[in-house]
Write an enzyme that holds these catalytic residues in place. Structure first.
Site, PDB file in Angstrom:
ATOM      1  N   SER A 141       0.840  -1.194   0.000  1.00 33.04           N
ATOM      2  CA  SER A 141       0.000   0.000   0.000  1.00 33.04           C
ATOM      3  C   SER A 141       0.874   1.242   0.000  1.00 33.04           C
ATOM      4  O   SER A 141       1.966   1.250   0.581  1.00 33.04           O
ATOM      5  CB  SER A 141      -0.913   0.034   1.230  1.00 33.04           C
ATOM      6  OG  SER A 141      -1.635   1.252   1.286  1.00 33.04           O
TER       7      SER A 141
ATOM      8  N   TYR B   3      -1.928  -0.095  10.415  1.00 36.75           N
ATOM      9  CA  TYR B   3      -1.969  -0.368   8.978  1.00 36.75           C
ATOM     10  C   TYR B   3      -0.695   0.122   8.285  1.00 36.75           C
ATOM     11  O   TYR B   3      -0.076  -0.616   7.511  1.00 36.75           O
ATOM     12  CB  TYR B   3      -3.196   0.311   8.368  1.00 36.75           C
ATOM     13  CG  TYR B   3      -3.429  -0.047   6.926  1.00 36.75           C
ATOM     14  CD1 TYR B   3      -3.892  -1.311   6.570  1.00 36.75           C
ATOM     15  CD2 TYR B   3      -3.193   0.885   5.915  1.00 36.75           C
ATOM     16  CE1 TYR B   3      -4.112  -1.638   5.238  1.00 36.75           C
ATOM     17  CE2 TYR B   3      -3.416   0.560   4.582  1.00 36.75           C
ATOM     18  CZ  TYR B   3      -3.875  -0.697   4.255  1.00 36.75           C
ATOM     19  OH  TYR B   3      -4.081  -1.028   2.931  1.00 36.75           O
TER      20      TYR B   3
END
Length: 257
Positions: free
Chosen positions: A138, A151
């Protein structure tokens, strides 16, 4: 006539994983799909009756279950050509508010789950001197985003791991591809209560990712403007980054965390 591609995908029940499975089904691949939701996997297989699809209900945090799924796929179809570690979760977290369990859950899924996905296949690929290992990372792993410490940290770990693995596997002829999504239209991003620049439809993302994987690209960012944004974020001085992002909107903490 060439044999169909054999592709093993985790986190295939929804979002990016399901879109990747649909894209490879469209391309005539033999699929092995892993996810926690057996019903969603069964629905996908039923909706693609002309495809060869094996489903394996399993949680990527369970390395033994993943290894068993890998063994079953290899026994049925042979070694996969492409293994995609896609399973991922996102949680809004705050240090000091009892979110340690959420931190561990995110890291176990997004990072250790990726390692566990590759583990059953890496040695055979190395011995055969062929194959492609793909990690869905990501752009959020480039810098630490406030409220997304779990995250961002898990995706930063994934980025570093994939780079290490790419260099390790290079002499053996095994490709390692890192795909770093920006904002993709999925059930996960649907919960984000803030603007998402350059939001991309998941089907388009899946098609572009499959092309990048076929090309053996070392690193790909979609949508493309996020590649520029990520590069700028990486070189932004810490003092400027801190000032710019200290009041940035944050993912809400889940109830019960």
């Amino acid at each position: 006539m060439s044999e169909p591609l054999k592709v093993f995908i985790t986190g295939a029940s929804s979002g990016i994983g399901r879109a990747l499975a649909a894209e490879y089904a469209r391309r005539g691949a033999i699929l092995g799909l892993v996810a926690r939701r057996a019903d969603a996997l069964a629905d996908f297989r039923q909706s693609h009756p002309d495809c060869s699809i094996s489903i394996y209900p399993a949680d990527v945090r369970d390395a033994a279950a993943l290894a068993h799924a890998a063994q079953q796929f290899v026994a049925a179809h042979g070694q996969p050509d492409v293994v995609i570690a896609n399973a991922g979760v996102s949680r809004g977290v705050v240090t000091g508010e009892g979110d340690l369990g959420a931190f561990r859950d995110v890291m176990d899924t997004n990072y250790f789950g990726m390692v566990a996905t590759f583990e059953p296949f890496a040695a055979a690929m190395r011995d055969a001197r062929r194959g492609t290992l793909v990690g869905i990372a990501s752009v959020a792993g480039v810098r630490g985003l406030p409220g997304s410490g779990a995250y961002s940290a898990s995706k930063a770990a994934a980025l570093a791991y994939l780079e290490s693995l790419r260099v390790e596997m290079r002499p053996a002829g095994v490709k390692v591809v890192t795909i770093a999504p920006g904002y993709i239209r999925t059930p996960m991003t649907a919960r984000n209560p803030y603007p998402m620049p350059f939001l991309m439809d998941v089907e388009r993302f899946a098609a572009k990712s499959a092309d990048a994987i076929a090309q053996g690209r070392a690193f790909a960012v979609f949508p493309w403007p996020m590649r520029i944004a990520a590069a700028l974020l990486r070189v932004l001085p810490r003092w400027l980054y801190d000032r710019a992002f200290e009041n940035a909107p944050r993912k809400p903490r889940a109830a019960g965390q």
